[in-house]
Every structure is written in C-alpha cells, then in structure tokens.
Motif scaffolding. Sequence first.
Motif, PDB file in Angstrom:
ATOM      1  N   UNK A 328       0.808  -1.225   0.000  1.00 47.93           N
ATOM      2  CA  UNK A 328       0.000   0.000   0.000  1.00 47.93           C
ATOM      3  C   UNK A 328       0.840   1.273   0.000  1.00 47.93           C
ATOM      4  N   UNK A 329       2.114   1.178   0.362  1.00 51.99           N
ATOM      5  CA  UNK A 329       2.970   2.350   0.340  1.00 51.99           C
ATOM      6  C   UNK A 329       2.770   3.268   1.536  1.00 51.99           C
ATOM      7  N   UNK A 330       3.205   4.526   1.384  1.00 50.20           N
ATOM      8  CA  UNK A 330       3.193   5.495   2.492  1.00 50.20           C
ATOM      9  C   UNK A 330       2.387   6.732   2.128  1.00 50.20           C
ATOM     10  N   UNK A 331       1.800   7.344   3.146  1.00 46.95           N
ATOM     11  CA  UNK A 331       1.090   8.602   2.968  1.00 46.95           C
ATOM     12  C   UNK A 331       2.077   9.755   2.888  1.00 46.95           C
ATOM     13  N   UNK A 332       1.813  10.768   2.069  1.00 46.29           N
ATOM     14  CA  UNK A 332       2.719  11.927   1.990  1.00 46.29           C
ATOM     15  C   UNK A 332       2.693  12.745   3.267  1.00 46.29           C
ATOM     16  N   UNK A 333       3.845  13.272   3.660  1.00 45.13           N
ATOM     17  CA  UNK A 333       3.936  14.078   4.876  1.00 45.13           C
ATOM     18  C   UNK A 333       3.105  15.348   4.787  1.00 45.13           C
ATOM     19  N   UNK A 334       2.820  15.812   3.583  1.00 48.59           N
ATOM     20  CA  UNK A 334       2.131  17.093   3.410  1.00 48.59           C
ATOM     21  C   UNK A 334       0.656  17.022   3.793  1.00 48.59           C
ATOM     22  N   UNK A 335       0.099  15.815   3.873  1.00 51.04           N
ATOM     23  CA  UNK A 335      -1.316  15.689   4.203  1.00 51.04           C
ATOM     24  C   UNK A 335      -1.521  15.660   5.719  1.00 51.04           C
ATOM     25  N   UNK A 336      -2.595  16.296   6.163  1.00 47.35           N
ATOM     26  CA  UNK A 336      -2.968  16.259   7.573  1.00 47.35           C
ATOM     27  C   UNK A 336      -4.363  15.681   7.689  1.00 47.35           C
TER      28      UNK A 336
END
Length: 624
Positions: A328-336
């Motif tokens: 599934x990979x990783x969520x971007x740090x820019x999202x809250x």
Amino acid sequence: MHFTTILATMAVTVAAAKDTRTFATLQHKGRGPLTTCRADPIVSPGGPSAHVHAVMGASNFGFNVTGESLRQSKCTTAKPKADMSSYWVPSLYFKDPETGLLEPVEFFYMVNYYFFDATDDDIKAFPLGLQIVSGNPTLRSKPSHVSNGALQLDPSKPIQAAQITCPRRNFDPPSWPDNSDGSRAGLGDPIDKGAGYGFPFQNCDAYASPMRVDVHFPSCYNPAAGLTNYKNNMAFPTPVGHKLNCPKGWIHVPHMFFETYWNTPKLLPRYQHLLGKESPFVFSNGDATGFSAHGDFISGWDEEELQHIIDTCDAGHAGLHNCPGLKHGANPDSESCNIECPIQEKIAGTLDKLPGNNLIAGWKYGGGNVSPAPAPAVPEPEPVVEKPELETPKSSSAPAIKVEPSTSAAPAPAPSSSSAAAPPPPSTTLVTVPAPAPTKVEEPPVVEKPEPTSEAVLPPAASPKVRIVYDTVTVWQTRTVYEAPAGPTQSAKSGTEISGFKAAGCYKDQSDRVISGKILPNIGQVSNTACVEYCSSKGFSVAGTEYGGECYCGNSLNTVEKLDDSKCNMTCKGDVSQKCGGDWALTVFTKGGAAPAKAEKRHVRNHNHLAHHARIPSRHLHRR
C-alpha cells in the motif's frame, strides 16, 4: 543490545522462532492529533467517555468503532497507508498555581514502536478489530507492590507497564525526589535517571524532548476471550532465557510501545517556583500523580501488510513506512488528517474543572484510587432517510452531544473514592433534538460526512449547583481535513484594516509559535475581526489567525518568514467571507501594517524524530 537507529532492513525467511528482537517505529504525519475528544469506543462505547483523550490514527474514530469501520476511513495520521488503526491516550492538563484554573498542555507528538521480540512463537499480525488497553486509569496512589520507578513486564509478578520520561540536560537535582516513597511524589527509575513512575518535579528541558508518557502493551492475545474483551484478552509474554513466549494456544502479536510527548517547557515560567516541590500537571481523568498513565488501541491494519512487515522488516527509527515491499505504500507528509469531536463542550482554553467533571485526586489533593463511573448513555440515533449507506461504520454515526450547564439543578455529588469521575447530577436528562437537514460544504478537499449541527454551549464559571443536559442530535457531519483547501481564494490583502490593525500578509508559523503572547485564546468561532478585536482589547499590537480557526496575540513575530498570500487560504470558521491563515501559515495584522520582529533572535526548535532518538535512546525498553 543498544537501542540504536537501524536504517537497513532485512529480508528473511519466515521461521517459527526469532533469536533477536527487531523493531520499527510507526510515525505520524500532519498536524496532530487526529482529534481531542471525550470518546473511548473500547471502555465507553456508544457515548461520551469519562475523560478527554488525544487520538491518533484513522478518521472513522468515534463512539462506536470496529476494525471494519476503521478500514473504511478516508485518511489516517499514520504514515503507512495500510494502518487504519486507532491509538489514544488521556490528555494532559496544567493547573495554574496562581489562578487555580486548568488548561490543556499542547500535544507535541506521538510515536508508536512495534517490537518483534525474540521468541519461540510465530509472531502474527493483529486480528482486525483487536482491542487492547494497557495501564490502570483508576490509580491515584502508589500500588503497594511498587517499590521504585522501574518497568516490570514479567507476568509472574504484578505488571508495571507505564512510566513518565523526563529528558533533561543534567539530572542534578533528580527529577523524582531520592527519598520519595510514592505517597507525596513519584519514584525514579534506579537505572535510568530520565525515567520514573509518576509526574516529575523538574523541567524536562532536553533538546526537542519535553515530558513524555510511555506505555508498553501486552503482546499475547487469547482468542478464546475474543477481540473486544479488553480486560481479559491480552497478557505480557513470559521470559524464557532471552526470549519472550506466550502461553500455549495464545497468539503472539507485535509488542507496542507508545511514546506521547507533551510540550511542558513552554509553561515553565508559570510554575518555575514549584520545581523540586510539586508538579502542576494532571491527566484528564483527574489524576495528579501520573500513576494512571494508560493507552488504548484498536487494530485497523491490513493484516497481510502487517504480517509482511513482521516477517521482513527491521527498519528501526526509519519507520514502518520505509519497510521494503509495502503493497500500500506510504502517505505523503504534506497531508494532515483531522476530524471534529462529536461532543460540543469546552475542553480547551481556561477551565474551572476538568471536562466530564473529573475530580482532581492524588498526592496533595488527597483521595484514593477510583472506579470509573459509567459515562452517560446515549440513545441510538434514528436515521433521517432509510438508505443502505446507513449500514456503514458506526463511527460515522455517532450523535453530536451538547453539554449544557444550568444553575437550577441539584448539587453535584460529593467526591467518592469509588468513582473515577463525578457522575452526572440526578437531574441530568437526555433530550432528542430535531436536526435540520444536513448541508453540503463545497470547499475542496474537505470530505463531507455528517457533522454536529447543534450550537456549542460553553460551561459557566464554577458553581456549587450544576445541571448537565445532553442533547442527542440525530443528523450530524464529521469533517475530515486532509490539508489546507486548494483553489482560487483571496487572503487578507495588505492594508486591509480592522479596528485600527492593518493586514501585514501571510507568514510561516512553527511549533514554538511565531506569535506567542497569547496562544489560542477562547474567543469562540474565530475570524480575523474577532481575533484582532480580542488581541487589541488585551493590549497586544499583533494578531494572527491560522488553520481557519486559531487566534494568536503578541507584540512581535519571533521569526519572520514571509509566505505567498496563497498559503493563507483557509476560510475562517467565524466568517466565511474572510481567510484565516493556512496550515502552519498565519494571516497577520499589526497596528502599523508591518510585521515587527523581535530584536533578539530566538532559538528555533525544529523537532526531528530520527535525530532526537539517535541522541537520546530509550535504553529502558530492553529491560524486563
């Protein structure tokens, strides 16, 4: 084995035993926490919980949560996309020694360690929906079996799974009094000077490491007890040589460890005179000792992905999201990822009492251990329109609760050693309130779900007679925010004037706050006009709004970094015609129209999870 950062990962063959411990940290992104709310779907399903929690994890958190409902969440604070679990701990409050009023301590961040211990067992992924609670929220005094502040995770003896860690530049004087017996102060760990049992009496001043609440979780699951039997379904593994094994028939799951940091140093000027004498902090459940530190977890993991991590990954502080081969990979740090609490009550700002009317007990306040009182029942909401969609997760069908005080009720009950929180007065009633039709918010990328429609009613000043009315609203919305709204917007133009203040533009904020004279005053629904007028009334010459609903006052900017006006594009909660900053972006107003900087440059603290842990290893994690 030293607790060091391991950046490499191992590809190993799945085996029936592990000879060494491996681990990886679950890191969170965005602007945490997910929510701060008096909700606990494990201990108090269906309605408000006894005390306030800081919650991290998946956006479908609510009064009723299952593993399946968590898997359907729109977002999560966790960096690995496969993790839709919920993680929560009691919030921390500060009791001002001058005024006696309470206010929340700023949540700094949370890290959740996943240890894969040396064992003769197969370590398996958490079953979807598994509920785990660790720590004892009823404690207000030292248990008789505790003789010092060390951890004790051997199930053949009474468990002590929680500590408070106080990183400091030096430990003279000690953080916990050397001669303490636990009756008037906490107990230091005899080996690790930075850790102990109970709140420390010193300032935790190490670089980027304020006071930390640590909780270890058991890792042996009893399938005969079931996923939701949190009082009986888990146990700590038994040491067998250097390995940790579960009882026969039990399932060995990852050993979790919560680190929750609270920004206590920013309050130091207001309690410096208490150092070495007492602690001004109290958990949201009313515990002034810190002995009741605890944590809760519901698994929303993709089991296949977690099993892959268990079998192949030793990423250490690089994080679970950096394990190789993630489907599934990783969520971007820019999202809250953030949601609104369905209970409309005052839990921030200055308070006369803790939310939920939890009585403060322990040490100088007296009182013994307590038994949590059941939270008020909440009627099941009736659907407005019969649709198949109403079968979706219960967490998105939690009613909004309006906490409304009244002065005409019977007096609140006297403190009792048998209740963790004062129960509602006898005159408390539950009233069904007709709800208006839900409205659709068009502003992207806000994802629409039902949100509380009733007006927030704030509690009055302390009174000996209080009545609490819970209004159950049958239609609601939960707003899941990923990041600052995009699209064509207009921020406050330079020169725009409000009550003698002129707009100075958009400026970058940071964790120790660019405008720090008055942080997050309770002014109700925030707009530029409301914030400016409040700051002006308090004698400040600078006002700033941020994230659509935050207000800050001061007389200068601690650091000055001008941003493009497009960064301050979030609609004000109190006035849809105005823009109140953005994500870590301040819309600034000043009396002169310019942004005055402090003459003396301050140290800027940019916290780095990996750098911190490389400097200050959690050595005590390897002791049993």
